[in-house]
Design a protein around this motif. Structure first.
Motif, PDB file in Angstrom:
ATOM      1  N   GLY A   4      60.009 -31.086 -15.075  1.00 22.70           N
ATOM      2  CA  GLY A   4      59.838 -32.498 -15.446  1.00 22.70           C
ATOM      3  C   GLY A   4      59.251 -32.690 -16.828  1.00 22.70           C
ATOM      4  O   GLY A   4      59.183 -31.747 -17.620  1.00 22.70           O
ATOM      5  N   PRO A   5      58.835 -33.909 -17.117  1.00 22.04           N
ATOM      6  CA  PRO A   5      58.379 -34.228 -18.472  1.00 22.04           C
ATOM      7  C   PRO A   5      56.949 -33.756 -18.738  1.00 22.04           C
ATOM      8  O   PRO A   5      56.145 -33.646 -17.820  1.00 22.04           O
ATOM      9  CB  PRO A   5      58.414 -35.762 -18.481  1.00 22.04           C
ATOM     10  N   THR A   6      56.682 -33.500 -19.997  1.00 23.27           N
ATOM     11  CA  THR A   6      55.305 -33.336 -20.459  1.00 23.27           C
ATOM     12  C   THR A   6      54.913 -34.712 -20.982  1.00 23.27           C
ATOM     13  O   THR A   6      55.535 -35.215 -21.921  1.00 23.27           O
ATOM     14  CB  THR A   6      55.240 -32.267 -21.578  1.00 23.27           C
ATOM     15  N   VAL A   7      53.936 -35.330 -20.322  1.00 28.48           N
ATOM     16  CA  VAL A   7      53.726 -36.757 -20.581  1.00 28.48           C
ATOM     17  C   VAL A   7      52.750 -36.978 -21.754  1.00 28.48           C
ATOM     18  O   VAL A   7      51.621 -37.415 -21.578  1.00 28.48           O
ATOM     19  CB  VAL A   7      53.285 -37.501 -19.297  1.00 28.48           C
ATOM     20  N   TYR A   8      53.272 -36.699 -22.946  1.00 26.81           N
ATOM     21  CA  TYR A   8      52.455 -36.920 -24.154  1.00 26.81           C
ATOM     22  C   TYR A   8      53.134 -37.901 -25.105  1.00 26.81           C
ATOM     23  O   TYR A   8      52.594 -38.260 -26.127  1.00 26.81           O
ATOM     24  CB  TYR A   8      52.179 -35.584 -24.862  1.00 26.81           C
ATOM     25  N   ASP A   9      54.347 -38.328 -24.738  1.00 26.81           N
ATOM     26  CA  ASP A   9      55.110 -39.248 -25.590  1.00 26.81           C
ATOM     27  C   ASP A   9      56.257 -39.805 -24.741  1.00 26.81           C
ATOM     28  O   ASP A   9      56.439 -39.383 -23.607  1.00 26.81           O
ATOM     29  CB  ASP A   9      55.678 -38.489 -26.798  1.00 26.81           C
ATOM     30  N   PHE A  10      57.048 -40.706 -25.324  1.00 28.33           N
ATOM     31  CA  PHE A  10      58.229 -41.196 -24.602  1.00 28.33           C
ATOM     32  C   PHE A  10      59.300 -40.108 -24.630  1.00 28.33           C
ATOM     33  O   PHE A  10      59.472 -39.445 -25.659  1.00 28.33           O
ATOM     34  CB  PHE A  10      58.784 -42.462 -25.263  1.00 28.33           C
ATOM     35  N   VAL A  48      48.889 -31.603 -18.444  1.00 25.34           N
ATOM     36  CA  VAL A  48      47.921 -30.915 -19.305  1.00 25.34           C
ATOM     37  C   VAL A  48      48.673 -29.796 -20.017  1.00 25.34           C
ATOM     38  O   VAL A  48      49.399 -29.029 -19.383  1.00 25.34           O
ATOM     39  CB  VAL A  48      46.706 -30.376 -18.506  1.00 25.34           C
ATOM     40  N   ASP A  49      48.579 -29.769 -21.330  1.00 27.88           N
ATOM     41  CA  ASP A  49      49.131 -28.657 -22.124  1.00 27.88           C
ATOM     42  C   ASP A  49      48.658 -28.809 -23.562  1.00 27.88           C
ATOM     43  O   ASP A  49      47.912 -29.736 -23.875  1.00 27.88           O
ATOM     44  CB  ASP A  49      50.673 -28.592 -22.001  1.00 27.88           C
ATOM     45  N   THR A  61      47.657 -39.741 -20.265  1.00 28.84           N
ATOM     46  CA  THR A  61      48.922 -39.307 -19.641  1.00 28.84           C
ATOM     47  C   THR A  61      49.510 -40.381 -18.724  1.00 28.84           C
ATOM     48  O   THR A  61      50.723 -40.477 -18.592  1.00 28.84           O
ATOM     49  CB  THR A  61      48.744 -37.995 -18.841  1.00 28.84           C
ATOM     50  N   ALA A  62      48.641 -41.209 -18.110  1.00 27.24           N
ATOM     51  CA  ALA A  62      49.135 -42.231 -17.164  1.00 27.24           C
ATOM     52  C   ALA A  62      50.113 -43.176 -17.856  1.00 27.24           C
ATOM     53  O   ALA A  62      51.123 -43.589 -17.273  1.00 27.24           O
ATOM     54  CB  ALA A  62      47.968 -43.013 -16.575  1.00 27.24           C
ATOM     55  N   ARG A  63      49.827 -43.488 -19.106  1.00 25.19           N
ATOM     56  CA  ARG A  63      50.673 -44.431 -19.844  1.00 25.19           C
ATOM     57  C   ARG A  63      52.092 -43.867 -20.015  1.00 25.19           C
ATOM     58  O   ARG A  63      53.091 -44.555 -19.770  1.00 25.19           O
ATOM     59  CB  ARG A  63      50.023 -44.670 -21.211  1.00 25.19           C
ATOM     60  N   PHE A  64      52.167 -42.604 -20.409  1.00 20.67           N
ATOM     61  CA  PHE A  64      53.490 -42.022 -20.643  1.00 20.67           C
ATOM     62  C   PHE A  64      54.198 -41.663 -19.345  1.00 20.67           C
ATOM     63  O   PHE A  64      55.418 -41.666 -19.271  1.00 20.67           O
ATOM     64  CB  PHE A  64      53.380 -40.828 -21.598  1.00 20.67           C
TER      65      PHE A  64
END
Ligand SMILES: [Zn+2]
Length: 482
Positions: free
Chosen positions: A32-38, A73-74, A92-95
Motif C-alpha cells: 500500500g501507500p507510504t502516507v507522506y504525500d498525495f 512510518v519510514d 500521516t492521518a491527513r494523507f
C-alpha cells in the motif's frame, strides 16, 4: 476456464491454483501507500491494477481476502514530520484520509484489511526476534538489527528469487541502512533501525534498544499475520521487486513459518511503470500529476480509471491528457448505448418484436464469454475492451434497426453488469445526471409550458455551457453529456 497469470517467481505464465485445498479462498496482499504525500498517477496505476486482480478473482467466484498495508512510518515520513513539526499520527492521518478518498474516486473496492505499520510493532518485533533466534539477523553496536544475506544463503535460503543478483560483487557483511537501494548495492538490510537524534519522538522500545522498523519487515509481519505464512498473491509495482519484495521473501522464508515445501507467496505479480506524455514523471518536467491534479483539470475518477485500465499491466503505459480525452469519448459512447438499452428494456417486451430469428440476443449475451476468455489469459485487458466495444457496436446496430425487444435489451444489460463488476467504469443511469442539471432541465420545461421561449432557450444555453445537451424524445426531454 483456467485463469493464467505471469508469475515473477517463475518468469512464466502459470495457471492460478489457490493454496486453499478447497480452491475457494484466496489471499491477496498489495503493498500500500507510504502516507507522506498525495499518491501520484503512477502509484494509482498499480492500485487500480490491484483492484482489477481483486475484482476479477471475485468475478471468477473466489472469496478474496484483500490486504493492503499503510506504511505510516519510514525515512520519508520522518523527514516530513521533522520539517512540518507535526506529530507523526497527525501528519500521516491527513494523507491516509486523502488516499482513501482517492481510492473511492477511482472506484477501487476497499481492501478487507488495511493494517498500519505502527499498529503492528509487536508482530514486527516477534518476527525480527525469530530471525535473530535462527541466526539470520544480528544486532549492531548502535542497536540496529540487520538481516544477514550470507547466513540466509548458507542455510539454504535463496536470495534473488525475483531478480538476478551477482553475488560475486556483493561484499559480505556490508550493510545498507536505507529502505531503498539499487540491485548493485545489495547488502545486509535493516530490520530494526536504532533511534537517531533526527527521529525525534518517533521510536518504540525493543529488545535491541529504542528504534523503528525497516520498511520491508512490516509487509512480512502484516501479510503473514492476516493471510498466513504461505498465501496466494502478492502484488506491487515493478519498482518494488527489488529490494522490497526480495527482502520480504528472505525475511518471511528465513523465519521458516511455512509448512514444508511451501513458499511465502505462490504468485508474485508486478505492474509496469507509467510514463506521462512519453517521459518519466517528474515535477521539474511539469508532467507530475496526483489524482487531484487531474480532477482539477475537469476529468472524472471513472475517466482516469478507464484510461489506467487501458493497457496490459506488464506493459509500460504512456499516460497522456489526450488519452484521457479519448477515454472520456469512449465512456460517453458506452453510456449512450447503455442508456438506449435501458430505455428499450424499460419498455418491456410488448411494444417491439425483433424482425426475425437472426436478431436474437446471443451475440450480445456472448460479451461475458469473450471478456472472460481475454482476462483469463494473464489479464489481457485490450482483448477485454475489444469485446466490450464490439458489443457496443453490435448493440447500437440493433438499436438503430429497431431489432431488439425488451427482454433482449435486458439480457444485454445483464451481460454488461457482469463485465462492469470487473471494469468498474459504468455510471449508473440514475446518478449520471447531477441534481443541479436536473433542476435546470425542469426549469426549462416549466418555461416552455409557460411559452417563455427566450427563457427556455437561455436555460438550454446554460445547460450546454455546463456540458449537457437537451434531447427532446417522445417520452419527454432528457439531458445527455456533450
Ligand atoms: Zn510491501
Amino acid at each position: 476456464m483456467a485463469f493464467r497469470l505471469f508469475n515473477t517467481l517463475s518468469r512464466t505464465v502459470q495457471e492460478f491454483v489457490p493454496v486453499d485445498g478447497a480452491g475457494r479462498n484466496v489471499g491477496l496482499y498489495c503493498c500500500g501507500p507510504t502516507v507522506y504525500d498525495f499518491a501520484h498517477i503512477g502509484n494509482w496505476r498499480t492500485f487500480v491494477f490491484g483492484d482489477l486482480v481483486r475484482r476479477y478473482l471475485e468475478f471468477k467466484g473466489y472469496r478474496v481476502n484483500h490486504v493492503m498495508n499503510i506504511t505510516d512510518v519510514d525515512d520519508k515520513i520522518i523527514d516530513r514530520v521533522r520539517e512540518t513539526k507535526s506529530p507523526l499520527g497527525e501528519f500521516t492521518a491527513r494523507f491516509e484520509a486523502a488516499f482513501f478518498e482517492d481510492l473511492k474516486t477511482l472506484n477501487c473496492r476497499l481492501p478487507h484489511h488495511t493494517p498500519h505499520a505502527t499498529g503492528h510493532i509487536p508482530e514486527i518485533l516477534a518476527l525480527i526476534g525469530k530471525l535473530v533466534e535462527r541466526g539470520l539477523a544480528y544486532r549492531t553496536p548502535e542497536g540496529s538489527v540487520y538481516f544477514s544475506i550470507e547466513k540466509y544463503r548458507a542455510g539454504g535460503g535463496q536470495y534473488g528469487q525475483l531478480v538476478k543478483l551477482n553475488f560475486d560483487q556483493m561484499r559480505v557483511g556490508e550493510r545498507v541502512a536505507n529502505d531503498e537501494y539499487a540491485k548493485e548495492a545489495a547488502a545486509d538490510f535493516a530490520l530494526w533501525k536504532a533511534r537517531t537524534a533526527g527521529d525525534g519522538e518517533v521510536s518504540w522500545p525493543s529488545p535491541w534498544g529504542p528504534g523503528r522498523p525497516g520498511w520491508h519487515i512490516e509487509c512480512s509481519a502484516m501479510s503473514m499475520k492476516l493471510l498466513g505464512p504461505s498465501f496466494d498473491l502478492h502484488l506491487g509495482g515493478e519498482d518494488l521487486m527489488f529490494p522490497h519484495h526480495e527482502d520480504e521473501i528472505a525475511q518471511s522464508e528465513g523465519a521458516a513459518l511455512q509448512p514444508p515445501g511451501q513458499p511465502f507467496v505462490k504468485y508474485w505479480l508486478h505492474g509496469a511503470h507509467l510514463l506521462v506524455e512519453g517521459k518519466k514523471m517528474s515535477k521539474s518536467l511539469g508532467n507530475f500529476f496526483t489524482l487531484r491534479d487531474l480532477l482539477a483539470k475537469g476529468f472524472t475518477g471513472r475517466e482516469i480509471r478507464g484510461l489506467l485500465l487501458r493497457a496490459h499491466y506488464r506493459e509500460t503505459f504512456n499516460f497522456t491528457l489526450d488519452g484521457l480525452q479519448d477515454a472520456r469519448v469512449s465512456l460517453l459512447r458506452l453510456d449512450d448505448c447503455l442508456s438506449k438499452l435501458r430505455e428499450v428494456a424499460a419498455q418491456g417486451s410488448a411494444t417491439q418484436q425483433p424482425p426475425g430469428p437472426a436478431a436474437g440476443s446471443e451475440a450480445l449475451a456472448a460479451l461475458t464469454e469473450q471478456f472472460t476468455a481475454a482476462l483469463d489469459e494473464d489479464l489481457n485487458i485490450s482483448g477485454a475492451w475489444g469485446a466490450v466495444f464490439e458489443w457496443v457496436r453490435e448493440a447500437n446496430r440493433r438499436l438503430a434497426e429497431n431489432a431488439l425487444n425488451g427482454p433482449q435489451a435486458a439480457a444485454a444489460l445483464a451481460a454488461w453488469d457482469k463485465v462492469d463488476a470487473v471494469l468498474g467504469v459504468g455510471a449508473p443511469a440514475e446518478i449520471a445526471v447531477p441534481p443541479e442539471i436536473n433542476a435546470l432541465l425542469e426549469a426549462r420545461q416549466a418555461a416552455r409550458r409557460a411559452k417563455d421561449f427566450s427563457r427556455a432557450d437561455a436555460l438550454r444555453g446554460e445547460l450546454k455551457a455546463k456540458g449537457w445537451l437537451i434531447e427532446d424524445t417522445p417520452k419527454g426531454a432528457r439531458v445527455k453529456r456533450v
